[in-house]
Enzyme design. Sequence first.
Site, short mmCIF file in Angstrom:
data_model
loop_
_atom_site.label_atom_id
_atom_site.label_comp_id
_atom_site.label_asym_id
_atom_site.label_seq_id
_atom_site.Cartn_x
_atom_site.Cartn_y
_atom_site.Cartn_z
N SER A 73 12.79 6.30 -13.94
CA SER A 73 11.71 7.00 -14.57
C SER A 73 11.71 8.52 -13.81
O SER A 73 11.62 9.54 -14.66
CB SER A 73 10.71 6.18 -14.24
N SER A 74 11.81 8.57 -12.63
CA SER A 74 11.50 9.90 -11.88
C SER A 74 12.72 10.80 -12.05
O SER A 74 12.65 12.02 -12.39
CB SER A 74 11.54 9.40 -10.44
N HIS A 116 0.78 -1.05 0.18
CA HIS A 116 0.07 -0.02 0.12
C HIS A 116 0.78 1.28 0.05
O HIS A 116 0.71 2.15 -0.79
CB HIS A 116 -0.87 -0.01 1.15
N HIS A 125 13.15 11.97 3.47
CA HIS A 125 12.49 13.31 3.91
C HIS A 125 12.30 14.15 2.72
O HIS A 125 11.03 14.67 2.54
CB HIS A 125 13.16 13.94 5.20
N ASP A 178 6.37 21.66 -26.40
CA ASP A 178 6.09 20.26 -25.76
C ASP A 178 7.23 20.29 -24.64
O ASP A 178 7.78 21.35 -24.37
CB ASP A 178 6.52 19.20 -27.03
N LYS A 230 3.13 30.19 3.54
CA LYS A 230 2.39 29.68 2.40
C LYS A 230 0.89 29.73 2.86
O LYS A 230 -0.02 29.96 2.42
CB LYS A 230 2.66 28.07 1.81
N TYR A 253 8.47 15.83 0.78
CA TYR A 253 8.30 17.37 0.00
C TYR A 253 8.10 17.24 -1.30
O TYR A 253 7.36 18.00 -2.12
CB TYR A 253 9.32 18.31 0.42
N GLU A 278 11.88 13.21 -0.19
CA GLU A 278 10.78 12.60 -0.74
C GLU A 278 9.28 13.16 -0.36
O GLU A 278 8.36 13.46 -1.19
CB GLU A 278 10.84 11.01 -0.64
N SER A 284 -2.07 26.87 -5.26
CA SER A 284 -1.67 28.50 -5.56
C SER A 284 -2.11 28.96 -6.74
O SER A 284 -2.22 30.06 -7.03
CB SER A 284 -0.27 28.71 -5.38
N TRP A 302 7.07 0.21 3.96
CA TRP A 302 7.46 0.99 2.73
C TRP A 302 8.70 1.41 2.76
O TRP A 302 9.46 1.64 2.08
CB TRP A 302 6.46 2.09 2.20
N HIS A 311 14.79 13.11 12.12
CA HIS A 311 13.92 13.37 13.11
C HIS A 311 12.78 11.92 12.80
O HIS A 311 11.96 11.81 13.47
CB HIS A 311 12.88 14.55 12.84
N HIS A 312 13.07 11.14 11.94
CA HIS A 312 12.49 9.89 11.89
C HIS A 312 13.08 8.82 12.80
O HIS A 312 12.62 7.94 12.72
CB HIS A 312 12.71 9.33 10.44
N ARG A 355 1.96 0.67 15.08
CA ARG A 355 1.66 0.75 13.65
C ARG A 355 1.67 -0.71 13.24
O ARG A 355 2.43 -1.63 13.85
CB ARG A 355 2.52 1.44 12.96
N THR A 410 6.30 27.11 5.61
CA THR A 410 4.94 26.64 5.62
C THR A 410 3.80 27.21 6.04
O THR A 410 2.76 27.56 5.33
CB THR A 410 4.71 25.02 5.99
#
Lengths: 229, 527
Positions: free
Chosen positions: B171-172, B78, B255, B107, B333, B259, B257, B270, B143, B304-305, B452, B330
């Site tokens: 790909s990314s 998932h 991390h 293009d 924003k 964002y 990732e 926006s 994951w 922090h993880h 979890r 943030t």
Amino acid sequence: MKPSLYSPCGSGLARDGGRSGAELPALRPSSQASQLPQKVQSQVGAMADSVPLKRLVTRLLILVLAMFAFGFALVPIYDVMCKAFGINGKTAGQYEGEQMVDPSRQVRVQFLSTNAIDMVWEFHSKADEIVVNPGAVNEMLFVAYNPTDKPMTAQAIPSISPAEAAMYFHKTECFCFTQQVLQPGERIEMPVRFIVDRAMPKDVKHLTLAYTLFDITARQPPVAVRTGG
Amino acid sequence: MSTVIDHGHADHAHGPAKGLMRWVLTTNHKDIGTMYLWFAFTMFLLGGSFAMVIRAELFQPGLQIVQPAFFNQMTTMHGLIMVFGAVMPAFVGLANWMIPLMIGAPDMALPRMNNFSFWLLPAAFLLLVSTLFTPGGGPNFGWTFYAPLSTTYAPESVTFFIFAIHLMGISSIMGAINVVATILNLRAPGMTLMKMPLFVWTWLITAFLLIAVMPVLAGCVTMMLMDIHFGTSFFSAAGGGDPVLFQHVFWFFGHPEVYIMILPAFGAVSSIIPTFSRKPLFGYTSMVYATASIAFLSFIVWAHHMFVVGIPLVGELFFMYATLLIAVPTGVKVFNWVSTMWQGSLTFETPMLFAVAFVILFTIGGFSGLMLAIAPADFQYHDTYFVVAHFHYVLVPGAIFGIFASAYYWLPKWTGHMYDETLGKLHFWLSFVGMNMAFFPMHFVGLAGMPRRVPDYNLQFADFNMVSSIGAFMFGATQIFFLFIVIKCIRGGPPAPAKPWDGAEGLEWSVPSPAPYHTFTTPPEVK
């Protein structure tokens, strides 16, 4: 006049930045993926204030490779950081120095012996804990016994808790500096000699030396007959 | 220098080729964008169906439906499918469709690479999903695939997983290079950087994040591969490595990732909020700098993880304060979005509903993030459902609602038809209620200590989990309804004018709806 080149289906696509904006781009009337040689695209100007496409892509690819290398560089960087800051309870290699004994202070050192998963040896220290003076050389014996009917190789990995004490815990001799090969049914006593540094922060009164014993027989096959003590 | 290529000026416009090969061989940014979006939606439904399995199992305490081993594969798949298969490709799809239209480019800069980037994805996910049918089962290590769970104790299929991650990464990276090259080189004359729509800005920054961290992820899984098959010991303590190193390398990627998954949504919102507020965006420049600051800070907060793995006090303090610092840009924003709406002539069409919900609910997710950022508190929250609640609040009403808002906002441009506004609003309200029902109770069970990644739980958590499951089923079923709305919109509906939203700004509204197969073959003049 510089050409504008536009191929919605082709490999190359660039625009002449409006300097020749009056000229209509030539449309390729084919929808099949095509066709333009790579070098053409690099010869066509991009926007006035930007780098040519080929150079830009090259730079980005170099950045990708650099970051890939950086990922691997994190491995030695991590080791250096752990050593420098005593992170993770990692202890340094063999300690050569000597220190004056500090009789005024006592530190309790506790020993933990753990087998990694799939490790079948008996493995324990002779005593659970000892009380030591900083600066003094202390010794503790660990016992290992191979109950199986085949020779095995083991590697012990040390760790110190609390982690900030790791850089103040010096081992002058440790079985973890080498691998142990035990023949079937063989039992050995393995010494570790250590000095707790006099400079260790005063608030650390109790530390734990934990060993995890890993079976590395597959990685380092033992020789059938032991060659030395 | 001047290599004149003259094709006889055969200027008859040509549309897409016919048949299946149009999609296989296409280099058209709109075709590729469409394929990305459909692929992402397919993966969204697949990943969602895995979530349904999880919530069905958690509907009541005790083991009811699936075995723990399969449950672990479901949570892992998932996460992987939603992150790499749904959210990221959806944003790349939006980028493909909208960036050339927004900057007046004909293009993407590298159309063939664009095609290759897309077609790597079905291959990658076929490989990944196929592992579920292998004898040892699919990935079951979460994951985040921490070593040694993903190395020493991994199922055999982990090698497939590693190659799938490699393919997604390639790909990314290619997609990101394409976006950077397009934005930097193909802007219409007069489209200076500070005139670009924020969606383009946020994607430019996202693309740089991708280029910086996807290679690190590739390195990380390469190290795993070598540990598993070639006898190295990067993450194996037995050979002198360190499992904690894995977490550092992973979160150095991980991390930024998160964002990567939210910045493009910031950009889309926006665009949408000013349109339906009929006011220009408040604080455009500060938005650009805030996005750049968030991107920079994302590189220095990864640990922090890992507050509980045993990092030194100084490290905990550094990572805690750096993380709390992210609240500043943030907050800028959120302040700007609210100020844009302030005294505006607001109307609440579906894109605006999703955008406003985005602002409110993402802020809730941000606040629970602040709670988690506080190191001593995190010792309590770590690995509980509170974390699950936090990241679902930033990803579902954040990233996913941002994608829904974008989809409704630009559907008229893509299809040439207006979607059914009543059904759109119904989709929003069902999603909104379902999503909050599913994820809000997780805060409570998390704070109360429910861990979890468990298929079973203590009886005291039963009621909240049942509410969560009902909400999740509701949210899941609602997305089938979204599929219906989109298909209905493609097949017909009131014809959309070039600019269906009276308050909208931007070059994309200067081309007819549906956008012709080729747009801006002549660069527009931007004043």
